[in-house]
Design a protein around this motif. Structure first.
Motif, PDB file in Angstrom:
ATOM      1  N   GLY A 124       0.793  -0.833  -0.053  1.00  0.00           N
ATOM      2  CA  GLY A 124      -0.328   0.129  -0.626  1.00  0.00           C
ATOM      3  C   GLY A 124       0.561   0.946   0.074  1.00  0.00           C
ATOM      4  N   ALA A 125       1.780   0.858   0.526  1.00  0.00           N
ATOM      5  CA  ALA A 125       2.837   2.211   0.300  1.00  0.00           C
ATOM      6  C   ALA A 125       3.412   2.732  -0.544  1.00  0.00           C
ATOM      7  N   ALA A 126       3.814   1.541  -0.951  1.00  0.00           N
ATOM      8  CA  ALA A 126       4.538   1.168  -2.869  1.00  0.00           C
ATOM      9  C   ALA A 126       3.192   2.378  -3.678  1.00  0.00           C
ATOM     10  N   MET A 127       1.915   1.821  -3.545  1.00  0.00           N
ATOM     11  CA  MET A 127       1.198   2.391  -4.526  1.00  0.00           C
ATOM     12  C   MET A 127       0.788   3.857  -3.630  1.00  0.00           C
ATOM     13  N   VAL A 128       0.963   4.593  -2.897  1.00  0.00           N
ATOM     14  CA  VAL A 128       1.200   5.721  -2.511  1.00  0.00           C
ATOM     15  C   VAL A 128       1.795   6.612  -3.192  1.00  0.00           C
ATOM     16  N   GLY A 129       3.360   5.454  -2.739  1.00  0.00           N
ATOM     17  CA  GLY A 129       3.968   6.425  -3.726  1.00  0.00           C
ATOM     18  C   GLY A 129       4.200   6.375  -5.140  1.00  0.00           C
ATOM     19  N   ILE A 130       3.558   5.843  -6.050  1.00  0.00           N
ATOM     20  CA  ILE A 130       3.783   5.853  -7.270  1.00  0.00           C
ATOM     21  C   ILE A 130       2.566   6.137  -7.373  1.00  0.00           C
ATOM     22  N   GLU A 131       1.204   6.560  -6.958  1.00  0.00           N
ATOM     23  CA  GLU A 131       0.481   7.664  -6.805  1.00  0.00           C
ATOM     24  C   GLU A 131       1.307   9.307  -7.012  1.00  0.00           C
ATOM     25  N   ASP A 132       1.474   9.002  -5.910  1.00  0.00           N
ATOM     26  CA  ASP A 132       1.917  10.655  -5.713  1.00  0.00           C
ATOM     27  C   ASP A 132       2.630  11.053  -6.364  1.00  0.00           C
ATOM     28  N   THR A 133       3.827   9.981  -7.307  1.00  0.00           N
ATOM     29  CA  THR A 133       4.879   9.934  -8.110  1.00  0.00           C
ATOM     30  C   THR A 133       5.765  11.077  -7.306  1.00  0.00           C
ATOM     31  N   MET A 134       5.726  10.180  -5.781  1.00  0.00           N
ATOM     32  CA  MET A 134       7.311  11.028  -5.110  1.00  0.00           C
ATOM     33  C   MET A 134       8.718  10.950  -5.520  1.00  0.00           C
ATOM     34  N   THR A 135       9.318  11.256  -4.788  1.00  0.00           N
ATOM     35  CA  THR A 135      10.808  11.136  -4.453  1.00  0.00           C
ATOM     36  C   THR A 135      11.631  10.873  -4.000  1.00  0.00           C
ATOM     37  N   PRO A 136      12.728   9.284  -3.882  1.00  0.00           N
ATOM     38  CA  PRO A 136      13.598   9.887  -2.819  1.00  0.00           C
ATOM     39  C   PRO A 136      14.284   9.806  -2.514  1.00  0.00           C
ATOM     40  N   PRO A 137      14.704  10.948  -0.967  1.00  0.00           N
ATOM     41  CA  PRO A 137      16.164  11.095  -1.233  1.00  0.00           C
ATOM     42  C   PRO A 137      16.915  10.090  -1.742  1.00  0.00           C
ATOM     43  N   PRO A 138      18.384  10.502  -1.826  1.00  0.00           N
ATOM     44  CA  PRO A 138      18.902   9.726  -2.268  1.00  0.00           C
ATOM     45  C   PRO A 138      19.350   8.825  -2.113  1.00  0.00           C
TER      46      PRO A 138
END
Length: 439
Positions: free
Chosen positions: A354-368
């Motif tokens: 579910g967290a991975a999907m939220v990241g995809i839905e919101d086009t999140m960018t991780p830190p380096p």
């Protein structure tokens, strides 16, 4: 599985702690299970670790403890090799009287999360690494087992020891035979860092099936250990001075054409992979309660003790909570390393995916990506430091509200607060008795 030669079967659904709750019945009733004739109170899936109703639960006091309807999942029936007489287990899911999925059922919750991937034409493939200890509790203490060959109690760690695996050959032979009979894809077994600590990997497969198999595998390990005069435990930290038990999960996502959407032909992985990583990192602190659901879980979350304590990611770095393994780009995947062995597999995968999907839905960018020893990096987001803190954080977090249904959040919070209070009345040296085989 042919049930015609059996006298009895078991039916069971998964409660919030990952325990099987259900019934024993004549095998002749198996043919009627699909018509909704099997019923059980909805509140049964929301009891605490001791099997007690949760005080003031709306499932009891607002609905009059209404029945739910149990229906067979697509994962059974399976044999139960740990029993002395032949029987079969039919894994079940819970529905409400109207036929809607009951969102207090952890398996139904995971199905709902996976529907979000299905809506994009995707399927999640997952594999789990299952760590556990064989222990001797015959004298009322949590002791190390004897080597079956020498008869002497194990007294030292033996990482990746083939000799230690071979000493318990009878147990592992039965375990692999049982897993094969149950359709569980058990792969390699290794001796881990703790005394009589072992890890068995389950192969990549559909994520819902992977959760089913992790749930069934835990029952198989614990049941067969008793047949061999031992106990097996997935407790996160059975012994204070030894490595704890984790349950790492590897996952990738494939599209309708069978392409891995995390693969862009490079070592770094696709933008979708990075977005999924970012979502997992963002949700990780508030997910602590799912990854560490019991008081004993927090004994494992100690910096430098082979368990992640911060929300960090890295390539090919086993000190990170999220590791991107090397190898062929076609096999690009995420390894989530935070969970203890004591988790509920359905809830753990629900939160991770579910967290991975939220990241995809919101086009999140991780830190380096981090490098080096993650434990030495300051100012990283921390997992919840205690059981009580984890409960509060989980309850209040807006990302959790996007990942899990309100009923599951409420039920888990109420259950864990009741357990937290219950353990306060039990002497510390007796706490392990409540977790030994129930997690």
């Amino acid at each position: 599985m042919d049930l015609s030669n059996l006298k009895t079967i078991r039916i069971a659904a998964c409660d919030v702690n990952g325990q099987m709750r259900g019934k024993r019945m004549p095998a002749s009733m198996a043919a009627k299970l699909g018509d909704g004739s099997a019923r059980m109170p909805l509140s049964t899936l929301n009891v605490d670790i001791w099997g007690r109703d949760v005080e003031d639960s709306p499932l009891v006091f607002e609905t009059g403890d209404a029945d739910g309807i149990l229906k067979p999942s697509n994962r059974g029936p399976v044999p139960m090799p740990w029993l002395s007489s032949p029987s079969a287990l039919v894994p079940m899911v819970m529905e409400t009287e109207s036929g809607a999925p009951f969102m207090g059922d952890p398996r139904q919750v995971l199905s709902q999360v996976l529907d979000r991937y299905k809506a994009r034409g995707w399927q999640v493939m997952a594999a789990t690494e299952m760590e556990f200890n064989l222990v001797d509790d015959s004298d009322g203490t949590l002791g190390h087992p004897a080597n079956p060959i020498t008869g002497r109690t194990l007294d030292q760690q033996s990482v990746l020891s083939v000799a230690e695996l071979d000493a318990f050959d009878a147990f592992f032979t039965d375990l692999y035979d049982g897993a094969e009979a149950m359709g569980i894809p058990a792969q390699s077994a290794i001796s881990e860092a703790g005394l009589a600590q072992f890890e068995i990997n389950l192969d990549h497969q559909n994520a819902l099936r992977a959760a089913d198999d992790a749930w069934l595998f835990k029952a198989l390990v614990k049941g067969l250990a008793r047949k061999h005069g031992l106990a097996a435990t997935f407790m996160a930290k059975p012994y204070e001075d030894e490595a704890g038990n984790g349950m790492h999960v590897h996952f990738s996502v494939v599209d309708d054409a069978g392409n891995n959407v995390f693969d862009n032909g490079s070592e770094t992985g696709s933008e979708l992979l990075l977005q999924a990583v970012a979502g997992c990192l963002a949700a990780m602190p508030a997910s602590t309660l799912v990854f560490a659901p019991h008081g004993n879980s927090y004994d494992r979350l100690i910096p430098g003790a082979h368990a992640p304590t911060t929300a960090a990611w890295a390539y090919e770095n086993r000190t990170a909570a999220i590791r991107i393994p090397g190898g062929s780009p076609k096999a690009r995947r995420i390894e989530h390393r935070t969970a203890g062995g004591d988790i509920n597999p359905y809830l753990m995968l629900s939160v991770v995916l579910g967290a991975a999907m939220v990241g995809i839905e919101d086009t999140m960018t991780p830190p380096p990506a981090s490098t080096g020893n993650i434990y030495d990096i300051p100012d990283l987001p921390q997992l919840a430091p205690s059981w009580a803190d984890a409960i509060d954080l989980f309850e209040q977090d807006p990302l959790m509200a996007r990942i899990l249904p309100p009923m599951m959040i409420r039920n888990l919070v109420m259950t864990k607060r009741q357990e937290l209070a219950g353990f306060a009345d039990i002497p510390q040296e007796k706490h392990w008795l409540s977790w030994l085989e129930d997690v």
